[in-house]
Design a protein around this motif. Structure first.
Motif, mmCIF file in Angstrom:
data_model
loop_
_atom_site.group_PDB
_atom_site.id
_atom_site.type_symbol
_atom_site.label_atom_id
_atom_site.label_comp_id
_atom_site.label_asym_id
_atom_site.label_seq_id
_atom_site.Cartn_x
_atom_site.Cartn_y
_atom_site.Cartn_z
ATOM 1 N N GLU A 127 0.911 -1.405 -0.101
ATOM 2 C CA GLU A 127 -0.244 0.005 -0.042
ATOM 3 C C GLU A 127 1.180 1.240 -0.041
ATOM 4 O O GLU A 127 1.643 1.223 0.546
ATOM 5 C CB GLU A 127 -0.786 0.079 1.039
ATOM 6 N N ASP A 168 0.115 7.882 -0.138
ATOM 7 C CA ASP A 168 1.170 9.531 -0.091
ATOM 8 C C ASP A 168 0.203 10.593 0.181
ATOM 9 O O ASP A 168 -1.038 11.063 -0.195
ATOM 10 C CB ASP A 168 0.827 9.299 -1.930
ATOM 11 N N VAL A 179 -1.926 12.292 -2.698
ATOM 12 C CA VAL A 179 -2.579 11.326 -4.243
ATOM 13 C C VAL A 179 -3.341 11.045 -3.182
ATOM 14 O O VAL A 179 -5.074 10.167 -3.415
ATOM 15 C CB VAL A 179 -1.930 10.590 -4.537
ATOM 16 N N HIS A 222 -4.006 6.992 -0.398
ATOM 17 C CA HIS A 222 -4.208 5.663 0.167
ATOM 18 C C HIS A 222 -4.541 4.861 -1.206
ATOM 19 O O HIS A 222 -5.803 5.032 -1.729
ATOM 20 C CB HIS A 222 -4.281 5.317 0.595
ATOM 21 N N GLN A 223 -3.527 4.184 -1.814
ATOM 22 C CA GLN A 223 -3.352 3.216 -3.236
ATOM 23 C C GLN A 223 -2.720 1.514 -2.988
ATOM 24 O O GLN A 223 -1.449 1.789 -2.364
ATOM 25 C CB GLN A 223 -2.866 4.305 -4.201
ATOM 26 N N TYR A 224 -3.151 1.246 -3.556
ATOM 27 C CA TYR A 224 -2.775 -0.421 -3.102
ATOM 28 C C TYR A 224 -1.889 -0.854 -4.587
ATOM 29 O O TYR A 224 -2.205 -0.091 -5.554
ATOM 30 C CB TYR A 224 -3.433 -1.358 -3.446
ATOM 31 N N GLU A 225 -1.210 -0.989 -4.842
ATOM 32 C CA GLU A 225 0.333 -2.030 -5.480
ATOM 33 C C GLU A 225 -0.440 -2.934 -5.314
ATOM 34 O O GLU A 225 0.030 -3.463 -6.916
ATOM 35 C CB GLU A 225 1.321 -0.976 -5.530
ATOM 36 N N ASP A 258 -1.560 -6.872 -3.996
ATOM 37 C CA ASP A 258 -3.091 -7.300 -3.064
ATOM 38 C C ASP A 258 -2.736 -8.771 -3.014
ATOM 39 O O ASP A 258 -3.370 -9.383 -3.682
ATOM 40 C CB ASP A 258 -4.334 -6.873 -3.482
ATOM 41 N N THR A 293 5.469 3.635 2.425
ATOM 42 C CA THR A 293 4.344 2.319 1.675
ATOM 43 C C THR A 293 4.844 1.470 2.937
ATOM 44 O O THR A 293 5.213 1.437 3.756
ATOM 45 C CB THR A 293 5.900 1.686 0.677
#
Length: 120
Positions: free
Chosen positions: A31, A34, A37, A39-42, A44, A107
């Motif tokens: 995760e 940022d 930007v 919270h984003q999952y790269e 899973d 991260t």
């Protein structure tokens, strides 16, 4: 992260090599948190390969996949010029590593056993 230890820079390489050894065969979520930007999952719950610190290039590299026909491609997430690395102790329900880069982006790498119900 509760139950974490913030590592001295001199211990990063050894500690992350140990994390790689301890978590072989597990699944991992990556995760990116940022501040601009969000919270984003790269990744899973993909098969974990390695997490290493390269002091020459001052980068943390997390690799997932590449070990089975189901996940034949290796995905690498890089954290350039980290300023902090925290490693959750084994007393936590979900072991994790948190890195913070020079821009303040964190991260979070969380490990799950194969028995956690996700496919591999």
């Amino acid at each position: 992260m509760a139950g974490t230890e913030t590592l001295d820079r001199s211990a990063w390489e050894t500690a992350l090599n140990q994390v790689t050894e301890e978590h072989q065969g597990e699944l991992v979520t990556i995760e990116v948190l940022d501040p601009e930007v969000g919270h984003q999952y790269e990744a899973d719950r993909l098969p974990f390969t390695t997490i290493v610190y390269d002091p020459k290039d001052d980068v943390v590299a997390v690799s997932v996949g590449g070990q089975s026909p189901r996940h034949p491609v290796v995905l690498r997430h890089l954290v350039s010029h980290p300023t902090e690395i925290d490693v959750a102790t084994q007393d936590t329900p979900e072991p994790a590593v948190r890195t913070v880069d020079e821009d303040g982006t964190a991260t979070l790498i969380t490990f799950f056993s194969q028995e956690s119900g996700a496919e591999s």
